[in-house]
Design an enzyme around this catalytic site. Structure first.
Site, PDB file in Angstrom:
ATOM      1  N   SER A   1       0.840  -1.198   0.000  1.00 41.78           N
ATOM      2  CA  SER A   1       0.000   0.000   0.000  1.00 41.78           C
ATOM      3  C   SER A   1       0.881   1.256   0.000  1.00 41.78           C
ATOM      4  O   SER A   1       1.685   1.443  -0.904  1.00 41.78           O
ATOM      5  CB  SER A   1      -0.948  -0.057   1.203  1.00 41.78           C
ATOM      6  OG  SER A   1      -2.005   0.852   1.074  1.00 41.78           O
TER       7      SER A   1
ATOM      8  N   HIS B   1      -7.192  -6.123   0.162  1.00 43.40           N
ATOM      9  CA  HIS B   1      -6.062  -5.211   0.165  1.00 43.40           C
ATOM     10  C   HIS B   1      -4.834  -5.774   0.876  1.00 43.40           C
ATOM     11  O   HIS B   1      -3.764  -5.191   0.811  1.00 43.40           O
ATOM     12  CB  HIS B   1      -6.478  -3.898   0.828  1.00 43.40           C
ATOM     13  CG  HIS B   1      -5.483  -2.790   0.674  1.00 43.40           C
ATOM     14  ND1 HIS B   1      -5.035  -2.350  -0.560  1.00 43.40           N
ATOM     15  CD2 HIS B   1      -4.830  -2.037   1.606  1.00 43.40           C
ATOM     16  CE1 HIS B   1      -4.160  -1.365  -0.381  1.00 43.40           C
ATOM     17  NE2 HIS B   1      -4.013  -1.169   0.918  1.00 43.40           N
TER      18      HIS B   1
ATOM     19  N   ASP C   1      -9.642  -6.072  -4.015  1.00 41.51           N
ATOM     20  CA  ASP C   1      -9.113  -4.978  -3.187  1.00 41.51           C
ATOM     21  C   ASP C   1     -10.088  -3.796  -3.179  1.00 41.51           C
ATOM     22  O   ASP C   1     -10.359  -3.204  -4.227  1.00 41.51           O
ATOM     23  CB  ASP C   1      -7.766  -4.526  -3.749  1.00 41.51           C
ATOM     24  CG  ASP C   1      -7.016  -3.568  -2.833  1.00 41.51           C
ATOM     25  OD1 ASP C   1      -7.675  -2.851  -2.046  1.00 41.51           O
ATOM     26  OD2 ASP C   1      -5.785  -3.528  -2.898  1.00 41.51           O
TER      27      ASP C   1
END
Length: 328
Positions: free
Chosen positions: A105, A267, A239
């Site tokens: 991320s 995610h 996600d």
């Protein structure tokens, strides 16, 4: 090192002061170095399902980024460049010459920034549901950059309120209600906002890369500099935070990169399917060689002397058309 402690009965969390601020990290295993960078509002424990298995073959270093976890949360510079500098300094203190950078991320954005600033220190990149590929991002992330978010979290993290909300989030996840993918991880993030300074740090981090229209810092303008860098991209097909449709961009921005789309994953693919994630990392490490650092070639690229060759020499593992069929 100024102190050390133990976590979960066995994992040693170490601390070092860098520029006057305490940084927490885990270091375990031996062999080639993997530097694991977590996402915004998370900490090194996001990797807890993969650290020990990876440490059988590699030296694994998993820090809490400044403003997160057990690291200090000062009023400071939380830009991508500052985080990359902090990781350079941590590796220098630990005597690490080069590393494969694994970023999830926001940590993926830090990993890409690190590779840009310090190519001589970077052997490979493994990007997990990375920020900084495309523009689109969850409305929840955009909301966190808005005025008043810190004050709202101040109310929502009052002990009694936080307990009720956290329990509700986890019950919704357990019931598999629509739209609750990753809600258990989001509950942990929500809980972390109760730490003094955590919410302010997270908001400052996000404001440096996201505005009301989405991500405004991406790899698009400098991706050509990675022509000799082995890159693996891992994404969860479902996600909800940073859509896996952005995998389409990888083929154009970094030809030759490996792309893995993990079914039934959100995610956090390294948590949803940790064994598969470990296999992907091990295979990538075994089938690629560390990127060479060629200062003169970098000069040529910056001058616009680009070639069509790909020094990575790796095909995209799954055709982009197949990626699209999984996502749509």
């Amino acid at each position: 090192m100024v102190e050390s402690t133990f976590m979960n009965g066995s994992r040693r969390v170490r601390f070092v002061d860098i520029h006057g601020h305490r940084r927490a990290f885990v270091k375990t295993g031996s062999g080639p170095v993997l530097l694991l960078l977590h996402g915004v509002a998370c900490d090194h424990t996001t990797w807890d399902r993969v650290i020990a298995p990876l440490a059988t073959d590699y030296t694994v270093i998993a820090p809490d980024l400044l403003g997160h976890g057990q690291s200090a949360k000062p009023r400071a510079d939380y830009s991508l460049g500052a985080y990359a500098n902090g990781m350079r300094d941590l590796l220098a203190i630990l005597g690490v010459e080069r590393a494969t950078i694994v970023g999830h991320s926001f940590g993926g954005g830090v990993a890409m920034q690190f590779a840009y600033q310090f190519p001589e220190l970077t052997e490979r990149l493994i990007l997990v549901a990375p920020g900084g590929v495309g523009r689109e991002v969850s409305p929840m992330i955009r909301l966190a950059t808005a005025p008043g978010f810190k004050q709202l979290m101040g109310v929502l993290t009052v002990p009694g309120v936080r307990h009720v909300n956290r329990t509700g989030l986890r019950l919704a996840h357990a019931a598999r209600l629509p739209g609750t993918r990753d809600i258990d991880e989001i509950a942990k993030i929500y809980d972390s906002f109760a730490q003094p300074g955590a919410c302010a740090a997270v908001q400052q981090v996000l404001r440096g890369v996201v505005d009301r229209r989405g991500q405004f810092v991406t790899m698009a303008d400098r991706a050509y500099l990675t022509e000799s860098m082995p890159i693996s991209v891992v994404w969860g097909a479902q996600d909800p935070i940073i859509p896996a449709s952005q995998a389409h961009l990888v083929e154009r921005l970094a030809p030759g990169a490996q792309v893995e789309i993990i079914d039934d994953s959100g995610h956090f693919p390294h948590r949803d399917h940790s064994e598969q994630f470990i296999r992907i990392v091990q295979d990538f490490m075994a089938t690629t060689t560390p990127a060479p650092y060629d200062r003169e070639r970098t000069r040529e690229l910056l001058r616009g002397e680009r070639s069509s060759r790909s020094a990575r020499g790796r095909a995209v593992r799954r055709p982009i058309a197949a990626v699209a069929s999984l996502i749509n």
